[in-house]
Design an enzyme around this catalytic site. Structure first.
Site, PDB file in Angstrom:
ATOM      1  N   GLY A  13       0.806  -1.218   0.000  1.00  0.00           N
ATOM      2  CA  GLY A  13       0.000   0.000   0.000  1.00  0.00           C
ATOM      3  C   GLY A  13       0.838   1.267   0.000  1.00  0.00           C
ATOM      4  N   TYR A 145     -14.435   3.621   9.132  1.00  0.00           N
ATOM      5  CA  TYR A 145     -12.967   3.637   9.221  1.00  0.00           C
ATOM      6  C   TYR A 145     -12.528   4.316  10.523  1.00  0.00           C
ATOM      7  CZ  TYR A 145      -8.194   5.074   7.873  1.00  0.00           C
ATOM      8  OH  TYR A 145      -6.846   5.297   7.818  1.00  0.00           O
TER       9      TYR A 145
END
Ligand code: SER
Length: 321
Positions: A13, A145
């Site tokens: 990522g 999140y």
């Protein structure tokens, strides 16, 4: 220091690639094992050291890897970010929480010396003071999140208090980088804008022109992460994630900074669902605790970051997207 053997979970990522490279520089290439669920790893990971395909939710595989490789330190970076999380809330909760809870347990069983797990400015919500948001304040996240990051911080603190696990964390602001694209965040505009400026000379922002958010250049974020991990435990006065700040700007200000270098650059605005997420987050962060405890100090200001981004993205061929 050279005895550490590090496992990075979610290494492909935006943060993982650069953190892996930086840790390999410190600990030696063969002592930092990059892993990710993706079948095709980022070439920078495989060119510079060991890489394995690994699912952050597969506790048995993680335990086996820790035992077989003699891992002492794990960095868990796998997560679904704010915008993607809102499209699939239960999946985001599962990936973000199960991976952490499983790893915390494994870390205690395997007697790891340290664990790193990132938190985010997404823990803050509409009831938090927006300017110079304090370390300890009202925290009512709006996104799944943010909820997962705040719950995760509390679990990290719990494992420290209950089992003495040395788990450390930072509340990253929006991270701006050129080596690896960001994935599904609300702050991604501040990366996309550079690619579009170079490719087309114009950008349509999904956040409105005066939406201020805390931001940071990746070089600062990686250095901050390593400085936190290397700080003596006795210096750390919180076991929640630390606020760290660097920049605060709006899409309009970022566009102006780009236009200083590319006078023909133009921007327009078409806010979408991410505007609401951004509106629930702070404008700027009070990171005085990090500055006192482990001497945190950002280096890149808006102009230095803009110049570095434009320079490096121009040299990328083809543009990474
Ligand atoms: N960059 C992240 C996001 O936008 C915030 O941590 O989701």
């Amino acid at each position: 220091m050279t005895k550490e053997k590090v496992l990075i979970i979610g290494a492909s990522g935006q943060i993982g690639v650069e953190l892996t490279l930086a840790l390999r520089h410190i600990y030696g290439n063969s002592n930092v094992i990059a892993t990710d669920i993706r079948e095709t790893p980022h070439p920078l990971l495989t060119e510079s050291g060991p890489y394995k395909q690994l699912d952050a939710l597969n506790g048995a595989d993680i335990t086996a890897c820790i035992k077989n490789e003699g891992i002492t330190q794990v960095h868990l970076l796998a997560a679904l970010l704010s915008a993607t999380g809102e499209k699939m809330p239960m999946k985001a909760w599962d990936i973000n929480m199960t991976s952490l809870l499983q790893l915390l347990d494994i870390a205690v069983q395997q007697k790891l010396s340290k664990v790193y797990w990132p938190s985010s400015i997404a823990v803050f919500g509409n009831t938090t003071p927006v300017d110079n948001t304090p370390q300890a304040t009202v925290i009512e996240p709006k996104t799944v999140y943010g909820i997962s990051k705040y719950a995760g911080e509390l679990w990290c603190q719990y494992y420290y208090n209950r089992y003495g696990l040395d788990v450390r964390s930072l509340r990253y602001p929006g991270l701006i980088s050129w080596k690896t694209p960001p994935g599904g965040g609300t702050t991604d505009y501040a990366v996309d804008i550079f690619h579009q400026a170079i490719q087309t000379g114009t950008y349509t922002s999904f956040l409105s022109e005066n939406t201020f958010l805390p931001m940071m250049y990746m070089d600062d974020a990686i250095r901050g992460t390593i400085e936190l991990m290397e700080a003596p435990a006795s210096c750390l006065s919180t076991r929640m994630a630390y606020n760290i700040g660097a920049l605060s700007f709006s899409p309009k200000q970022l566009a102006e900074a780009i236009a200083k270098k590319m006078p023909n650059f133009s921007i327009n605005y078409a806010p979408d669902f991410r505007q609401q997420i951004a509106d629930s987050w702070p404008n700027s962060i009070d990171d005085s605790l990090a500055r006192v405890d482990w001497k945190w100090q950002p280096k890149f200001d808006l102009d230095a970051m803009t110049e570095d981004m434009l320079h490096n993205i121009k040299n990328l061929a083809p543009v990474a997207h």
